[in-house]
Design a protein around this motif. Structure first.
Motif, short mmCIF file in Angstrom:
data_model
loop_
_atom_site.label_atom_id
_atom_site.label_comp_id
_atom_site.label_asym_id
_atom_site.label_seq_id
_atom_site.Cartn_x
_atom_site.Cartn_y
_atom_site.Cartn_z
N LEU A 149 -6.08 13.70 -17.42
CA LEU A 149 -5.74 12.43 -17.24
C LEU A 149 -6.80 11.55 -18.22
O LEU A 149 -6.25 10.55 -18.91
N GLY A 150 -8.03 11.54 -18.16
CA GLY A 150 -9.02 10.80 -18.73
C GLY A 150 -8.43 10.91 -20.24
O GLY A 150 -8.45 9.83 -21.09
N VAL A 151 -8.24 12.15 -20.85
CA VAL A 151 -8.24 12.56 -22.30
C VAL A 151 -6.63 11.63 -22.97
O VAL A 151 -6.55 10.74 -23.72
N SER A 152 -5.68 11.82 -21.69
CA SER A 152 -4.33 11.29 -21.90
C SER A 152 -4.42 9.59 -21.94
O SER A 152 -3.97 9.13 -22.84
N LEU A 153 -5.38 9.15 -21.01
CA LEU A 153 -5.51 7.73 -21.07
C LEU A 153 -6.29 7.27 -22.35
O LEU A 153 -6.07 6.18 -22.72
N ILE A 154 -6.98 8.07 -23.12
CA ILE A 154 -7.71 7.46 -24.38
C ILE A 154 -6.63 7.68 -25.53
O ILE A 154 -6.43 6.56 -26.11
N ILE A 155 -5.99 8.58 -25.65
CA ILE A 155 -5.07 8.72 -26.65
C ILE A 155 -3.65 7.96 -26.74
O ILE A 155 -3.11 7.55 -27.66
N THR A 156 -3.00 7.94 -25.47
CA THR A 156 -1.78 7.33 -25.33
C THR A 156 -1.68 5.97 -26.10
O THR A 156 -0.94 5.51 -26.78
N PRO A 157 -2.79 4.86 -25.59
CA PRO A 157 -2.49 3.70 -26.35
C PRO A 157 -2.61 3.86 -27.90
O PRO A 157 -1.79 3.11 -28.56
N PHE A 158 -3.39 4.72 -28.49
CA PHE A 158 -3.20 4.80 -30.05
C PHE A 158 -2.07 5.46 -30.53
O PHE A 158 -1.45 5.22 -31.64
N THR A 234 -15.36 10.80 -19.07
CA THR A 234 -14.10 10.89 -19.88
C THR A 234 -13.04 9.76 -18.94
O THR A 234 -12.42 9.00 -19.72
N PHE A 235 -12.90 10.28 -17.83
CA PHE A 235 -11.96 9.48 -17.02
C PHE A 235 -12.08 7.90 -17.17
O PHE A 235 -11.18 7.03 -17.18
N ILE A 236 -13.49 7.68 -16.87
CA ILE A 236 -13.78 6.13 -16.64
C ILE A 236 -13.69 5.57 -18.07
O ILE A 236 -12.82 4.53 -18.32
N VAL A 237 -14.04 6.13 -19.31
CA VAL A 237 -13.91 5.56 -20.56
C VAL A 237 -12.41 5.35 -20.63
O VAL A 237 -11.61 4.39 -21.17
N GLY A 238 -11.50 6.51 -20.27
CA GLY A 238 -9.86 6.58 -20.74
C GLY A 238 -9.33 5.43 -19.96
O GLY A 238 -8.54 4.74 -20.30
N PHE A 239 -9.97 5.10 -18.58
CA PHE A 239 -9.15 4.14 -17.61
C PHE A 239 -9.43 2.89 -18.55
O PHE A 239 -8.42 2.13 -18.64
N LEU A 240 -10.57 2.48 -18.83
CA LEU A 240 -11.01 1.25 -19.32
C LEU A 240 -10.19 1.04 -20.73
O LEU A 240 -9.71 -0.19 -20.70
#
Ligand SMILES: Nc1ncnc2c1ncn2[C@@H]1O[C@H](COP(=O)(O)OP(=O)(O)OP(=O)(O)O)[C@@H](O)[C@H]1O
Ligand SMILES: [Mg+2]
Lengths: 253, 241
Positions: A149-158, A234-240
């Motif tokens: 989830l965390g990884v996905s939250l990071i890459i999706t916006p880009f 990862t999850f927290i960074v991704g979420f933010l």
């Protein structure tokens, strides 16, 4: 902030609809997506076990388990990105919380993971007893979910902003696939590269699951705790990142 | 009571001189310093208030910012600066496909759209006959939506929307595709909504319709408010500009 029941109902409806659209009228479609990890297994097994003569205890099970876990991670992160494009008409007309869309993709991938693991246990049953520490098993799976989830939250916006992120991510996944002990075991990693294993929650997830399910050992607690820590970050960074960038980048779709 | 408060709303779309949709192009552009863009002010410092029960017309030339304004009020896009306060549930009607999916049947789309608008599964199930019959598409309930005419799609969307019983309706040109039977049917509903003190924002180029329905009208010009007053006065300003 709308009610929880609204989100649950929306996630359920979108999941059912996605499922329908993906496999519309094709039983073969469902079968195919479930078969994918097993076909991948067959290929890699022939290469590593038969041609390269790699020797490891229960190699087939180790490989299959690794592939199933990997498949969940790779499929989910790709699917989550792409579902924004397929849902563009909705996003352009009605306010939707983008997190709901990620969760729909997660539900989809989780279903495949559960079915694949079920098949894995059935196969395993022929040779080894299926008795293992359920508590660790569930805990490790939970951390796998949060890491993905965390990884996905990071890459999706880009991905929303830059259309080639899809291809860049494909390349990164290729690298990550070989850098993760899927086709090999952690014991094959030279001492000086062992830090790569520690920095990779996927690697620790696969290694720990192999320990408890195949070798009936306790996982290395130190490693697991470290991986939980990384997963959490990862999850927290991704979420933010996701909350900050997605509303802005949705316009670029 | 104000149900909508729009305060100093500005929306800037960055229009790049060369369109860069890939990271690769962007990085190359960054290296040779050509990531230049123009600021397009789709909305420029827009402020106004809408009271409960008011029907507000929104008029202006093509590209004046009507759709952008409604999208921001609906929460679909974020403003560059400024604030929007909305009190109550909102049902947006912003384009002719309404977020429907062409590969799904009418029935499936009702579930999809209903869930998006906040209806529970049970509520949709109870009302599905009503929804289909109001839209007059009972015969086509299992037809894929891609085979619907755009008027039929609009009927269906409108029909689902009524079930959600929203406090605020955002309408963008929805009557452009309605036929002679359907438009009066919608107008009936609006009359009822008027009595129930619901609020409607109605963006349209159909000045007669605006005239007959909206007591107040907002005239946008290049993203700025040119006038916000009684409909008759505003339409005069628009026609004489
Ligand atoms: N996603 C976008 N990206 C870039 N520019 C946009 C975007 N959406 C709208 N614009 C620009 O913002 C301006 C206002 O557009 P908008 O759609 O709000 O106009 P409108 O008043 O609804 O016009 P019409 O009467 O044609 O419906 C236009 O110049 C348009 O080109
Ligand atoms: Mg418009």
């Amino acid at each position: 902030m709308k009610k929880l029941s609204y989100h649950l109902n929306l996630i359920r409806t979108l999941s059912l609809i996605d499922f329908k659209l993906k496999y519309y009228g094709t039983f073969l479609g469902i079968l195919w997506s479930l078969l994918k990890p097993f076909l991948m297994f067959l290929t890699l097994y022939i290469i590593f076990s038969k041609i390269l003569q790699l020797k490891a205890q229960h190699y087939a099970y180790q490989l299959l388990l690794g592939i199933i876990i990997w498949n969940f991670f790779a499929d989910f992160t790709k699917e989550a990105m792409k579902s924004f494009k397929s849902k563009y008409p909705i996003l352009n007309n009605i306010k939707v919380n983008p997190l709901d869309i990620i969760l729909v993709a997660l539900g989809h991938s989780l279903l495949s993971l559960i079915i694949n693991l079920g098949i894995f246990f059935i196969i395993l049953n022929f040779e080894l007893p299926i008795s293992f520490n359920l508590k660790y098993f569930l805990l490790i799976l939970l951390s796998l979910i949060f890491f993905s989830l965390g990884v996905s939250l990071i890459i999706t916006p880009f991905y929303l902003r830059f259309s080639d992120v899809e291809h860049i991510w494909d390349v990164i996944l290729q690298l990550l696939f070989w850098a993760t002990p899927i086709t090999y075991g952690v014991s094959f990693i030279p001492q000086k590269y062992l830090f790569l294993h520690l920095l990779n929650p996927l690697s620790i997830t696969i290694n720990s699951l192999r320990s408890i399910i195949i070798f009936k050992e306790l996982p290395i607690i130190r490693e697991i705790l470290f991986s939980f820590g990384l997963t959490f970050c990862t999850f927290i960074v991704g979420f933010l990142i996701f909350q900050k960038l997605t509303p802005k980048f949705l316009e670029y779709l | 009571m104000n149900v909508i408060e729009v305060e100093k709303l500005t929306k800037i779309f960055k229009i790049p001189h060369e369109k860069k949709s890939t990271l690769f192009e962007y990085i190359i552009g960054f290296l040779v310093e050509s990531n230049s863009y123009e600021n397009l002010y789709a909305l420029n410092n827009v402020s106004f208030k809408v009271k409960k029960g008011e029907f507000i017309g929104i008029i202006g030339k093509n590209g004046s910012g009507k759709t952008t304004l409604l999208k921001i009020i609906a929460g679909i896009i974020k403003p560059t600066s400024g604030k929007v306060k909305v009190n109550g549930s909102v049902a947006p009607f912003l384009s002719l496909n309404f977020g429907f999916h062409g590969e799904l049947t009418a029935k499936e789309n009702i579930y999809l759209y209903g869930s998006l608008l906040g209806l529970s599964k049970e509520k949709i199930k109870q009302n599905i006959e009503k929804i289909l019959s109001f839209a007059e598409v009972e015969k086509f309930q299992d037809t894929k939506l891609k085979n619907f005419s755009s008027g039929m799609v609009a009927r269906l969307a409108f029909s689902v929307m009524i079930q959600t019983n929203p406090d605020i309706l955002l309408l963008d040109e929805i009557f452009a595709v309605g036929d002679k039977d359907f438009v009066p049917k919608c107008l009936e509903v609006f009359k009822k909504y008027k009595k129930e003190q619901k609020t409607i924002l109605f963006a349209s180029h159909d000045l007669e319709m605006v005239q007959s329905f909206c007591e107040k009208t907002l005239l946008l010009e290049n993203g700025k408010i040119r006038a916000f007053d009684q409909t008759k006065k505003v339409i005069d300003i628009y026609l004489n500009s």
